[in-house]
Design a protein around this motif. Structure first.
Motif, PDB file in Angstrom:
ATOM      1  N   ASP A 144       3.240  -7.518   0.852  1.00  0.00           N
ATOM      2  CA  ASP A 144       3.306  -6.775   2.029  1.00  0.00           C
ATOM      3  C   ASP A 144       2.355  -7.237   3.333  1.00  0.00           C
ATOM      4  O   ASP A 144       1.200  -7.384   3.181  1.00  0.00           O
ATOM      5  CB  ASP A 144       3.199  -5.136   2.043  1.00  0.00           C
ATOM      6  CG  ASP A 144       3.463  -4.458   3.181  1.00  0.00           C
ATOM      7  OD1 ASP A 144       4.271  -4.892   3.822  1.00  0.00           O
ATOM      8  OD2 ASP A 144       2.555  -3.564   3.354  1.00  0.00           O
ATOM      9  N   ASP A 153       0.653  -1.408  -0.131  1.00  0.00           N
ATOM     10  CA  ASP A 153       0.061   0.025   0.095  1.00  0.00           C
ATOM     11  C   ASP A 153       0.769   1.359   0.089  1.00  0.00           C
ATOM     12  O   ASP A 153       0.311   2.345  -0.293  1.00  0.00           O
ATOM     13  CB  ASP A 153      -0.934   0.185   1.110  1.00  0.00           C
ATOM     14  CG  ASP A 153      -0.219  -0.032   2.388  1.00  0.00           C
ATOM     15  OD1 ASP A 153       0.632  -0.881   2.400  1.00  0.00           O
ATOM     16  OD2 ASP A 153      -0.695   0.454   3.491  1.00  0.00           O
ATOM     17  N   MET A 195       1.365  -5.685   6.060  1.00  0.00           N
ATOM     18  CA  MET A 195       0.577  -4.694   6.507  1.00  0.00           C
ATOM     19  C   MET A 195      -0.428  -3.917   5.422  1.00  0.00           C
ATOM     20  O   MET A 195       0.448  -3.070   4.996  1.00  0.00           O
ATOM     21  CB  MET A 195       1.374  -3.713   7.538  1.00  0.00           C
ATOM     22  CG  MET A 195       1.649  -4.427   8.694  1.00  0.00           C
ATOM     23  SD  MET A 195       0.437  -4.528  10.197  1.00  0.00           S
ATOM     24  CE  MET A 195       0.672  -3.084  10.593  1.00  0.00           C
TER      25      MET A 195
END
Ligand code: CA
Length: 248
Positions: free
Chosen positions: A67, A24, A69
């Motif tokens: 990723d 993100d 998170m």
């Protein structure tokens, strides 16, 4: 949200594979994309779990960089969902230092490798190549497409393993283990050899990593994983994949 699909013009004929980057944080994602494209990879990008799952729904990429998170979904959950869609899809986890490290180092999530942030982008590209080399080895003794041992059928081309004609949902690493066991059927193999052959000589983990994977593989290939008839433990030594289940 789907961000963008990059296809580098000069490499459109022959890239080294298509890598999906799920991250993100745009600067990190761009940095990875830039380095992969420069190294002749085609790149897909997603900034959240939903976009990533949509992207891989029909055609799997060659590898996923994931990723942990993300805004909408836990990385572990995405990893599991991806494997439900494409059982042997290679996945490299990106994580911040300290983030669920126990789970990651224990390889409980079935990822093929993981990289701790902050990381060197060139090292990440090197890790991508290492994982892909393991998954599509060029010089392995098994050359033909399909091999049968006992009730098992291993299809090199599709990287699938069947037991009594039923597809086994193996991870990329488990497929590598099965392929190696096919090559060394009835041969005792030490845990350290397995670690070197499957994880690579530079892997810093200990032989317990092998045990974790063997335990999970047994759950998929044995009728009774607590009394394995194919994948035997040789106490104090390692393991042996046996052709004939009646052999002790
Ligand atoms: Ca993140």
């Amino acid at each position: 949200m789907l961000i963008k699909i990059f296809i580098s013009c000069e490499v459109i004929q022959m890239t080294d594979g298509k890598v999906l980057i799920v991250e993100d944080e745009a600067p990190i994602r761009k940095l990875i994309a830039f380095n992969l494209q420069r190294s002749n990879f085609e790149v897909l990008e997603a900034s959240d779990g939903k976009a990533a799952l949509d992207l891989i729904k029909d055609i799997p990429p060659t590898l996923v960089i994931l990723d942990l998170m993300l805004p909408d979904m836990d990385g572990f959950e995405i990893c599991t969902k991806m494997r439900e869609i494409h059982p042997i899809l290679p996945i490299i986890i990106l994580s911040a230092r300290g983030q669920d490290m126990d789970k990651i180092t224990g390889l409980e999530i079935g990822a093929d490798d993981y990289i701790v942030k902050p990381f060197n982008p060139l090292e990440l590209v090197a890790r991508v190549r290492t994982v892909l080399r393991r998954i599509t080895p060029n010089n392995q003794p098994i050359h033909h497409d399909r091999h049968e041992i006992g009730p098992f059928l291993l299809d090199v081309k599709t990287q699938r393993v069947y037991k009594s004609e039923k597809l086994l949902k193996l991870t990329a690493r488990e497929f590598q283990l099965m392929k190696l066991f096919f090559e060394k059927v009835n041969e005792p193999i030490t845990r350290n050899s397995l670690l070197d052959l499957i994880w690579g000589v530079n892997y810093f983990g200990d032989p317990k990593t092998v045990d974790v994977h063997i335990r999970r593989l047994r759950e998929k290939i044995e009728d009774d994983p607590s009394r394995p008839t194919y994948l035997k433990t040789l106490w104090g030594y390692g393991y042996c994949f046996q052709e004939n289940e009646s052999t002790t």
